[in-house]
Design an enzyme around this catalytic site. Structure first.
Site, PDB file in Angstrom:
ATOM      1  N   ARG A 171       0.813  -1.230   0.000  1.00 21.97           N
ATOM      2  CA  ARG A 171       0.000   0.000   0.000  1.00 21.97           C
ATOM      3  C   ARG A 171       0.842   1.273   0.000  1.00 21.97           C
ATOM      4  O   ARG A 171       0.444   2.313   0.515  1.00 21.97           O
ATOM      5  CB  ARG A 171      -0.969   0.033   1.191  1.00 21.97           C
ATOM      6  N   LYS A 177       3.072  11.512 -10.538  1.00 24.36           N
ATOM      7  CA  LYS A 177       2.110  10.730 -11.325  1.00 24.36           C
ATOM      8  C   LYS A 177       2.768   9.403 -11.665  1.00 24.36           C
ATOM      9  O   LYS A 177       3.822   9.364 -12.309  1.00 24.36           O
ATOM     10  CB  LYS A 177       1.751  11.463 -12.623  1.00 24.36           C
ATOM     11  N   GLU A 206       9.072  18.787 -24.465  1.00 24.24           N
ATOM     12  CA  GLU A 206       8.506  19.184 -23.165  1.00 24.24           C
ATOM     13  C   GLU A 206       9.109  20.520 -22.702  1.00 24.24           C
ATOM     14  O   GLU A 206       8.433  21.315 -22.048  1.00 24.24           O
ATOM     15  CB  GLU A 206       8.734  18.100 -22.104  1.00 24.24           C
ATOM     16  N   LYS A 214       7.566  23.181 -13.310  1.00 25.17           N
ATOM     17  CA  LYS A 214       6.779  21.976 -12.974  1.00 25.17           C
ATOM     18  C   LYS A 214       6.482  21.949 -11.476  1.00 25.17           C
ATOM     19  O   LYS A 214       5.365  21.637 -11.054  1.00 25.17           O
ATOM     20  CB  LYS A 214       7.541  20.718 -13.416  1.00 25.17           C
ATOM     21  N   GLU A 263      -4.375  17.582  -9.699  1.00 25.73           N
ATOM     22  CA  GLU A 263      -5.046  18.038 -10.927  1.00 25.73           C
ATOM     23  C   GLU A 263      -6.553  18.182 -10.735  1.00 25.73           C
ATOM     24  O   GLU A 263      -7.344  17.736 -11.557  1.00 25.73           O
ATOM     25  CB  GLU A 263      -4.738  17.053 -12.071  1.00 25.73           C
ATOM     26  N   ARG A 285      -2.924  22.094 -13.115  1.00 26.42           N
ATOM     27  CA  ARG A 285      -1.973  21.093 -13.618  1.00 26.42           C
ATOM     28  C   ARG A 285      -2.304  20.679 -15.060  1.00 26.42           C
ATOM     29  O   ARG A 285      -1.414  20.265 -15.814  1.00 26.42           O
ATOM     30  CB  ARG A 285      -1.955  19.884 -12.661  1.00 26.42           C
ATOM     31  N   ASN A 299      -0.630  19.583 -20.012  1.00 31.84           N
ATOM     32  CA  ASN A 299      -1.030  18.683 -21.097  1.00 31.84           C
ATOM     33  C   ASN A 299      -1.126  19.376 -22.445  1.00 31.84           C
ATOM     34  O   ASN A 299      -1.708  18.817 -23.376  1.00 31.84           O
ATOM     35  CB  ASN A 299      -2.366  18.017 -20.756  1.00 31.84           C
ATOM     36  N   HIS A 320      -0.687  17.304 -25.547  1.00 30.34           N
ATOM     37  CA  HIS A 320      -0.737  15.887 -25.157  1.00 30.34           C
ATOM     38  C   HIS A 320      -2.006  15.174 -25.623  1.00 30.34           C
ATOM     39  O   HIS A 320      -2.027  13.945 -25.656  1.00 30.34           O
ATOM     40  CB  HIS A 320      -0.590  15.746 -23.636  1.00 30.34           C
ATOM     41  N   HIS A 332      -0.735  12.027 -27.211  1.00 30.47           N
ATOM     42  CA  HIS A 332      -0.907  10.658 -26.694  1.00 30.47           C
ATOM     43  C   HIS A 332      -1.543   9.750 -27.744  1.00 30.47           C
ATOM     44  O   HIS A 332      -1.175   8.581 -27.868  1.00 30.47           O
ATOM     45  CB  HIS A 332      -1.777  10.666 -25.430  1.00 30.47           C
ATOM     46  N   HIS A 382       7.618   9.874 -27.092  1.00 26.00           N
ATOM     47  CA  HIS A 382       6.649  10.751 -26.431  1.00 26.00           C
ATOM     48  C   HIS A 382       6.831  12.218 -26.854  1.00 26.00           C
ATOM     49  O   HIS A 382       5.876  12.892 -27.242  1.00 26.00           O
ATOM     50  CB  HIS A 382       6.769  10.603 -24.912  1.00 26.00           C
TER      51      HIS A 382
HETATM   52  N1  GLY Z   1       3.113  15.342 -17.210  1.00 22.87           N
HETATM   53  C1  GLY Z   1       1.914  15.964 -16.797  1.00 22.87           C
HETATM   54  C2  GLY Z   1       1.782  16.049 -15.310  1.00 22.87           C
HETATM   55  O1  GLY Z   1       2.670  15.670 -14.590  1.00 22.87           O
HETATM   56  O2  GLY Z   1       0.766  16.481 -14.834  1.00 22.87           O
END
Ligand code: GLY
Length: 366
Positions: A121, A143, A185, A227, A237, A242, A246, A249, A253, A265
């Site tokens: 956990r 993430k 990025e 970031k 998010e 946040r 994207n 993206h 994606h 990517h």
């Molecule tokens: N790469 C997008 C984020 O970390 O929210």
């Protein structure tokens, strides 16, 4: 050495950026009190190139070190790979106090973070990103995810690392394509938040392509700060802040998945940004001049080059179907991050399909 703080109420941590710091990892980890036994998740190439330096630094500070390798590539972000890794870790974890070290690019970071989030956990982990793209983006912000057939990053958790430890010297061993991939990025941060960064990258393209350490470190530090700020303002998010990360993206994606991950990517996100900026222009939000500047800068890093980005088999209907699975979309309503100018984006809902289709046709049918 530069230190950037990720200011979170419950799980604050530092991003440490420097040149040749890998050998000192143990010194930084020791005061964190996260365990005694490092389980390093990595890929064979990174292990061969840098594994000994990392292990030496950890052992010198009294940690035990065990490496688990997973193959490079998006296929390692599968439920199968995650369970296989969990079984090995569980077998190894007797009478120990383990923590995980994610030592690789974005795939390793996401997979190792996911395993750390669900094993017992949740156990502590640290990010030691080894690609430019991972240093400026996925290693920061917690993430952690694996992919399903139905879509990328569909199963995951927020699990913050205890530290992000970025050695820019490691970037000198990246191949050219991997290196350039990171600039998608980086240019994205310029577009979403920082016109000065965009201009710095434009002025210093040659130096950056030549991996000039001072220019490169400056860029990694600046992107890490952006970031960290965005994650600090909207960790999970939930506030729509946040989401701006994207930019590019949504289509990116879909392109990545449709190319069966042959497209890296960053390469897919670069195209996704070209598509998003075309949509922004068609909606009257973005001036043509800014759109062309973005395309020009992406092009300067070889990110608009058909030779580098294998697009021949991509079909617009398939991309539209894949985009409909985007996590930003709500019900049948699409949501895109669109640009207003260099340094500013916003989230826009309900973009007419005609505009989306035209932008995809323009960029995918070159
Ligand atoms: N790469 C997008 C984020 O970390 O929210």
């Amino acid at each position: 050495m530069a230190v950037v703080n990720v200011k979170l109420k419950e799980n604050p941590y530092k991003i440490i950026i420097g040149h040749g710091i890998l050998k000192d990892a143990g010194k930084v980890l020791r005061p964190l009190k996260i365990g005694e036994d490092a389980v390093v998740i990595t890929n064979p190439l990174i292990n061969r190139l840098h594994g000994r330096t990392l292990a030496g630094g950890l052992k010198r500070r009294g940690f035990s070190v065990k490496f688990f390798e997973v193959p490079d590539g998006e296929q390692s972000k599968s439920a199968f790979a995650a369970v296989a890794l969990l079984k090995k870790i569980a077998q190894y974890d007797t009478g120990k106090k383990i923590f995980i070290v994610a030592f690789g690019g974005g795939v390793i970071g996401d997979l190792a973070g996911f395993v750390a989030a669900i094993y017992k956990r949740g156990i502590p982990y640290v990010q030691v990103p080894t690609t430019l793209l991972a240093q400026v983006d996925p290693a920061i912000g917690g993430k952690a995810a694996i992919d399903l057939e139905a879509g990328k990053n569909l199963v995951g958790a927020f699990h913050q690392p205890k530290v992000v430890y970025s050695d820019v010297k490691v970037l000198t061993t990246l191949n050219d394509r991997q290196y350039r991939n990171g600039f998608a990025e980086i240019i994205k941060y310029g577009m979403i938040r920082d016109k000065k960064l965009f201009e710095f990258i434009s002025r210093n393209t040659k130096k950056l392509l030549a991996r000039d350490l001072s220019a490169l470190t400056r860029v990694v530090v600046r992107c890490s700060r952006i970031k960290a700020d965005v994650v600090g303002a909207d960790e999970k998010e939930t506030k729509g802040i946040r989401t701006i990360l994207n930019f590019g993206h949504t289509a990116g994606h879909a392109i990545e998945a449709a190319s069966r991950f042959k497209c890296f990517h960053g390469e897919a996100v670069a195209l996704g940004m070209a598509i998003a900026s075309e949509i922004s222009h068609q909606k009257g939000m973005l001036r043509l001049n800014d759109q062309l500047r973005l395309q020009g800068l992406l092009g300067a890093f070889g990110l608009m080059d058909k030779k580098n980005v294998p697009l021949r088999k991509l079909n617009v209907d398939q991309i539209i179907r894949l985009m409909a699975r985007d996590k930003k979309f709500q019900g049948k309503k699409n949501r895109f991050v669109l640009a207003g100018r260099i340094g500013q984006v916003k989230v826009v809902e309900g973009v007419p399909e005609k505009i989306i289709r035209a932008a995809l046709n323009k960029w995918l049918k070159r």
